[in-house]
Design a protein around this motif. Structure first.
Motif, PDB file in Angstrom:
ATOM      1  N   GLY A   1       3.025   5.225  10.136  1.00 54.45           N
ATOM      2  CA  GLY A   1       2.508   3.729   9.647  1.00 54.45           C
ATOM      3  C   GLY A   1       3.069   3.421   8.613  1.00 54.45           C
ATOM      4  O   GLY A   1       2.759   2.151   8.091  1.00 54.45           O
ATOM      5  N   GLN A   2       3.631   3.938   7.757  1.00 53.15           N
ATOM      6  CA  GLN A   2       4.384   3.501   6.364  1.00 53.15           C
ATOM      7  C   GLN A   2       5.756   3.216   6.334  1.00 53.15           C
ATOM      8  O   GLN A   2       6.570   3.185   5.469  1.00 53.15           O
ATOM      9  CB  GLN A   2       4.102   4.433   5.326  1.00 53.15           C
ATOM     10  CG  GLN A   2       2.604   4.303   4.880  1.00 53.15           C
ATOM     11  CD  GLN A   2       2.229   5.359   3.786  1.00 53.15           C
ATOM     12  OE1 GLN A   2       3.188   6.355   3.355  1.00 53.15           O
ATOM     13  NE2 GLN A   2       1.266   5.132   3.094  1.00 53.15           N
ATOM     14  N   LYS A   3       6.515   3.303   7.767  1.00 54.24           N
ATOM     15  CA  LYS A   3       7.758   3.125   7.654  1.00 54.24           C
ATOM     16  C   LYS A   3       8.268   1.570   7.584  1.00 54.24           C
ATOM     17  O   LYS A   3       7.623   0.766   7.699  1.00 54.24           O
ATOM     18  CB  LYS A   3       8.283   3.760   9.108  1.00 54.24           C
ATOM     19  CG  LYS A   3       8.615   5.193   9.116  1.00 54.24           C
ATOM     20  CD  LYS A   3       9.301   5.563  10.644  1.00 54.24           C
ATOM     21  CE  LYS A   3       9.698   7.012  10.207  1.00 54.24           C
ATOM     22  NZ  LYS A   3      10.750   7.362  11.209  1.00 54.24           N
TER      23      LYS A   3
ATOM     24  N   GLN B   1      10.549  -5.672  12.367  1.00 51.70           N
ATOM     25  CA  GLN B   1      10.064  -6.918  13.020  1.00 51.70           C
ATOM     26  C   GLN B   1       9.444  -7.692  12.207  1.00 51.70           C
ATOM     27  O   GLN B   1       9.667  -9.068  12.202  1.00 51.70           O
ATOM     28  CB  GLN B   1       9.200  -6.452  14.344  1.00 51.70           C
ATOM     29  CG  GLN B   1       8.970  -7.616  15.277  1.00 51.70           C
ATOM     30  CD  GLN B   1      10.339  -8.413  15.700  1.00 51.70           C
ATOM     31  OE1 GLN B   1      11.088  -7.927  16.136  1.00 51.70           O
ATOM     32  NE2 GLN B   1      10.333  -9.693  15.490  1.00 51.70           N
ATOM     33  N   ASN B   2       8.391  -7.355  11.472  1.00 50.94           N
ATOM     34  CA  ASN B   2       7.757  -8.005  10.680  1.00 50.94           C
ATOM     35  C   ASN B   2       8.701  -8.517   9.381  1.00 50.94           C
ATOM     36  O   ASN B   2       8.563  -9.904   9.050  1.00 50.94           O
ATOM     37  CB  ASN B   2       6.666  -7.280   9.654  1.00 50.94           C
ATOM     38  CG  ASN B   2       5.493  -6.885  10.705  1.00 50.94           C
ATOM     39  OD1 ASN B   2       5.367  -7.449  11.710  1.00 50.94           O
ATOM     40  ND2 ASN B   2       4.700  -5.943  10.255  1.00 50.94           N
TER      41      ASN B   2
ATOM     42  N   MET C   1       5.059  -1.432   1.686  1.00 53.81           N
ATOM     43  CA  MET C   1       5.900  -0.409   2.258  1.00 53.81           C
ATOM     44  C   MET C   1       5.980   0.615   0.879  1.00 53.81           C
ATOM     45  O   MET C   1       7.168   0.395   0.177  1.00 53.81           O
ATOM     46  CB  MET C   1       6.934  -0.776   2.984  1.00 53.81           C
ATOM     47  CG  MET C   1       6.687  -1.481   4.164  1.00 53.81           C
ATOM     48  SD  MET C   1       8.216  -1.995   5.251  1.00 53.81           S
ATOM     49  CE  MET C   1       8.644  -3.430   4.171  1.00 53.81           C
TER      50      MET C   1
ATOM     51  N   ASP D   1      16.281   1.673   6.895  1.00 51.40           N
ATOM     52  CA  ASP D   1      16.358   0.659   8.048  1.00 51.40           C
ATOM     53  C   ASP D   1      16.747  -0.743   7.302  1.00 51.40           C
ATOM     54  O   ASP D   1      16.579  -0.853   6.371  1.00 51.40           O
ATOM     55  CB  ASP D   1      15.037   0.535   8.813  1.00 51.40           C
ATOM     56  CG  ASP D   1      15.191   0.102  10.514  1.00 51.40           C
ATOM     57  OD1 ASP D   1      16.503  -0.334  10.499  1.00 51.40           O
ATOM     58  OD2 ASP D   1      14.223   0.186  11.114  1.00 51.40           O
TER      59      ASP D   1
ATOM     60  N   LEU E   1       4.203  -6.489   1.723  1.00 53.59           N
ATOM     61  CA  LEU E   1       3.854  -5.645   2.984  1.00 53.59           C
ATOM     62  C   LEU E   1       3.269  -4.450   2.488  1.00 53.59           C
ATOM     63  O   LEU E   1       2.912  -3.630   3.273  1.00 53.59           O
ATOM     64  CB  LEU E   1       5.047  -5.557   4.173  1.00 53.59           C
ATOM     65  CG  LEU E   1       5.282  -6.883   4.781  1.00 53.59           C
ATOM     66  CD1 LEU E   1       6.428  -6.619   5.497  1.00 53.59           C
ATOM     67  CD2 LEU E   1       4.326  -7.352   5.563  1.00 53.59           C
TER      68      LEU E   1
ATOM     69  N   GLN F   1       9.131  -1.877   8.267  1.00 54.05           N
ATOM     70  CA  GLN F   1       8.593  -2.737   9.554  1.00 54.05           C
ATOM     71  C   GLN F   1       9.365  -3.852   9.634  1.00 54.05           C
ATOM     72  O   GLN F   1       9.466  -4.841   9.318  1.00 54.05           O
ATOM     73  CB  GLN F   1       7.251  -3.263   8.812  1.00 54.05           C
ATOM     74  CG  GLN F   1       6.133  -2.247   8.787  1.00 54.05           C
ATOM     75  CD  GLN F   1       4.962  -3.105   7.960  1.00 54.05           C
ATOM     76  OE1 GLN F   1       4.732  -4.186   7.899  1.00 54.05           O
ATOM     77  NE2 GLN F   1       4.186  -2.106   7.112  1.00 54.05           N
TER      78      GLN F   1
END
Length: 149
Positions: A43-45, A49-50, A93, A126, A91, A47
């Motif tokens: 859940g912390q990778k 798409q966002n 991250m 990413d 966000l 994001q």
């Protein structure tokens, strides 16, 4: 490797007094687990798409209804890149280094080719990209998320 080496912590010295002789006793304490993380938690990778949505909305806010002006392009690129970076950092991250590049060129029917190379960990790092175009502007923005070990 440095990660495999055993860490030796200083031990607390407790003086013990027996009559006139002082004896130094060492208390052995177990090593604490490492406090660093080498992988992001679930859940912390990054994001992607966002981030793509952020990139598109930021480019639209800055370039909607504008015509290409060579004297304004450097300012627009900075505004888009800084806006994307700030919104991506919001966000939260954790431990990701955010790198944003923006390219704006004039639409005149010519093509463009570009390439980017980097070395990274495909399990943690990413990127996300998006483009915006209108009658006179072609804008391409890419945002990299590199996990800091």
């Amino acid at each position: 490797m440095a990660d495999d080496e055993e860490v030796v912590e200083e031990q607390e010295v407790v003086p013990v007094v027996e009559s006139d002789v002082v004896i130094v006793a060492h208390e052995e304490q177990p090593l604490a687990p490492p406090k660093y993380e080498v992988r992001p938690r679930l859940g912390q990778k990054f994001q992607a798409q966002n981030v793509r949505d952020i990139i598109l909305s930021t480019m639209q806010e800055q370039l909607m209804g504008r015509q290409y002006r060579v004297d304004q392009v450097p300012r627009w690129c900075k505004m888009i890149a800084n806006g994307v970076r700030q919104r991506v950092q919001d966000l939260n991250m954790q431990r990701y280094k955010i790198i944003v590049t923006t390219t704006i060129i004039e639409t005149r029917g010519a093509g463009i080719k570009c390439a980017q190379r980097c070395i990274w960990d495909p399990e943690t790092d990413d990127y996300a990209d998006n483009l915006y175009r209108n009658s006179s502007i072609f804008c391409y923005t890419i945002c990299y998320g590199v996990y800091m070990y």
